[in-house]
Design an enzyme around this catalytic site. Sequence first.
Site, PDB file in Angstrom:
ATOM      1  N   ARG A 189      -8.036  -0.219   1.029  1.00 45.60           N
ATOM      2  CA  ARG A 189      -8.050  -1.165   0.438  1.00 45.60           C
ATOM      3  C   ARG A 189      -8.703  -0.924  -0.339  1.00 45.60           C
ATOM      4  O   ARG A 189      -9.022  -1.988  -1.390  1.00 45.60           O
ATOM      5  CB  ARG A 189     -10.016  -2.146   1.684  1.00 45.60           C
ATOM      6  CG  ARG A 189     -10.669  -0.938   1.805  1.00 45.60           C
ATOM      7  CD  ARG A 189     -11.206  -1.540   2.712  1.00 45.60           C
ATOM      8  NE  ARG A 189     -11.186  -0.970   3.949  1.00 45.60           N
ATOM      9  CZ  ARG A 189     -11.620  -1.238   5.489  1.00 45.60           C
ATOM     10  NH1 ARG A 189     -12.498  -1.640   5.775  1.00 45.60           N
ATOM     11  NH2 ARG A 189     -11.000  -0.642   6.180  1.00 45.60           N
ATOM     12  N   LYS A 225       0.594  -1.029  -0.052  1.00 45.97           N
ATOM     13  CA  LYS A 225      -0.278   0.040   0.269  1.00 45.97           C
ATOM     14  C   LYS A 225       1.355   1.841   0.239  1.00 45.97           C
ATOM     15  O   LYS A 225       1.729   1.473   1.185  1.00 45.97           O
ATOM     16  CB  LYS A 225      -1.065  -0.130   0.612  1.00 45.97           C
ATOM     17  CG  LYS A 225      -1.449   1.199   1.480  1.00 45.97           C
ATOM     18  CD  LYS A 225      -2.617   1.194   2.125  1.00 45.97           C
ATOM     19  CE  LYS A 225      -2.996   3.167   2.811  1.00 45.97           C
ATOM     20  NZ  LYS A 225      -4.026   2.439   4.609  1.00 45.97           N
ATOM     21  N   LYS A 259      -9.140  13.001   8.448  1.00 48.68           N
ATOM     22  CA  LYS A 259      -9.300  13.144   9.796  1.00 48.68           C
ATOM     23  C   LYS A 259      -9.326  14.123  10.654  1.00 48.68           C
ATOM     24  O   LYS A 259      -9.143  15.250  10.033  1.00 48.68           O
ATOM     25  CB  LYS A 259      -7.919  12.424   9.782  1.00 48.68           C
ATOM     26  CG  LYS A 259      -7.411  10.568   8.902  1.00 48.68           C
ATOM     27  CD  LYS A 259      -6.201  10.288   8.891  1.00 48.68           C
ATOM     28  CE  LYS A 259      -6.649   8.538   7.926  1.00 48.68           C
ATOM     29  NZ  LYS A 259      -6.690   7.794   8.945  1.00 48.68           N
ATOM     30  N   ASP A 299       2.074   6.554   6.203  1.00 49.11           N
ATOM     31  CA  ASP A 299       0.748   5.270   5.345  1.00 49.11           C
ATOM     32  C   ASP A 299       1.493   4.358   4.199  1.00 49.11           C
ATOM     33  O   ASP A 299       0.600   4.307   3.180  1.00 49.11           O
ATOM     34  CB  ASP A 299      -0.238   6.356   5.426  1.00 49.11           C
ATOM     35  CG  ASP A 299      -1.927   5.321   5.327  1.00 49.11           C
ATOM     36  OD1 ASP A 299      -1.407   4.300   5.888  1.00 49.11           O
ATOM     37  OD2 ASP A 299      -2.741   5.911   4.935  1.00 49.11           O
TER      38      ASP A 299
END
Length: 506
Positions: free
Chosen positions: A337, A251, A263, A274
């Site tokens: 995802r 990812k 956020k 991330d």
Amino acid sequence: MDFELKTLDLAGAAAEKCDVLLVLVTEGFQAGKDPVSRLVGAALSARDLEPKPGKMLQAYRSEGIAATRVVLAGCGDGSGKRVQAAVQAAAGVLRSSAARKLVILLPRAAGAEAVRAAVCGTAESSYVYVATKSKPEGRELKKVVVGVADAGAQRQAFQRAKAAAVGIEFARELGNLPPNYATPTRLGEEAQKMGKAHGFAVEVLGPKEVARLGMGSFMSVAKGSAEPLRFITLRYNGAGKSEAPIVLVGKGITFDSGGVSIKPSAEMDEMKFDMGGAASVLGTFRALAELKPKLNVVGLVPSCENMLDGSAYKPGDILTSMSGQTIEVLNTDAEGRLILCDALTFAERFKPRAVIDIATLTGACVVALGGVRSGLFATDDALAEQLAAAGEAALDPCWRLPLDDEYAEGLKTNFADVANVAGRAAGAVVAAKFLHRFTQNYPWAHLDIAGTAWKGGSAKGSTGRPVGLLLEYLLSQEGGNASAKDAPPRAVKAAKPAKGRSRAAA
């Protein structure tokens, strides 16, 4: 940093000229007549030193010892975990002494895991980020000699440890770069540079090529950012063309604002981490370049930012993935995802013997496992066991979590084949069940590294995990040995879409 493996005993260590001699002392230490033995024996007798991990004693210009400074560090039973703790405990001493040459004397009975722990622990402890500092603090430590009872017997373990240290540091450096430096474009450039330097085949696709592939889910996440997406493919071919590759999927969200489902501002800067999955794939390939094992490996990195502007995707949108499955977006902060599912579909074209995705995917995994173990999900028991064993060997542990069909119930929706989130309960498992829908044609494992890819607080920074685990696993598969393809996939069928459900945003 230059590492050297050398056959050394206590008497030989006394003659080694260096800035710091680090002597690891086990329980039941037997003192000899050499100067180092006498120093250790006296310290133990006086109870100024305990052979427990974390306990240390320093000496300056000791009689008969060539080292300027001697550090005696307890390492318990001498296992890899205890050696790692001892080396990390001594890190502060190394920094304060501005040592340029370090000699680490391992216990006589030290095995391969202790050698690995000494090399990787030293590299980790001495790492300093300087890339964006105007007056970078220089790294003083230049040379590390690891002393063992028989260098020949530990040569392979040493070479593997050095490669792991190189790969981990590469991943840490990428992870620590700020998001205006480590853009998707930069990740593609780093992959191309590595490919050119080490003979990997590298392909970097932009928005137009990704659109032609039909990666509608991945493309939707990238829509709100001015930074163009990149889809990176690396190929390491160390075995024959007939051998099916292992595919690593990382990812690569280089900054995650959460999108429209924004956020909280506190600690949002940490969302530069991330892309830890992408960094670990690139770091693993960097380690493979050092060892050149006989196996085939493919790396896939879907990379973009998750930002918000007038064109950003939003809750309620329906996306069409590369697989043809439609996805209802209920939370734009569940974007990882959505980029991984298209990469997992793309992985099918390589006819892989196994696919492993690595992602900072869910806060729920942090709640479940903290920063100690990565979450492991797998459709194949043999693959899960191999990854778990690799993690233990590399001191980069993971823990297997379930993939029962019932966990997919919350992903049902009236408006698409699947929703991208369910309720708060079992969030890490539900996210894995979402990905599982796109992995029906090969043995698959998912590593959720949200708790292990970086540290916060005063120790804030990338850890480079799970490069150590991935490298150890790949090396265990060299030559097709212990392959997941030798066992039939034990996949759990994805739940079929059905009407009706209630859900709180994840």
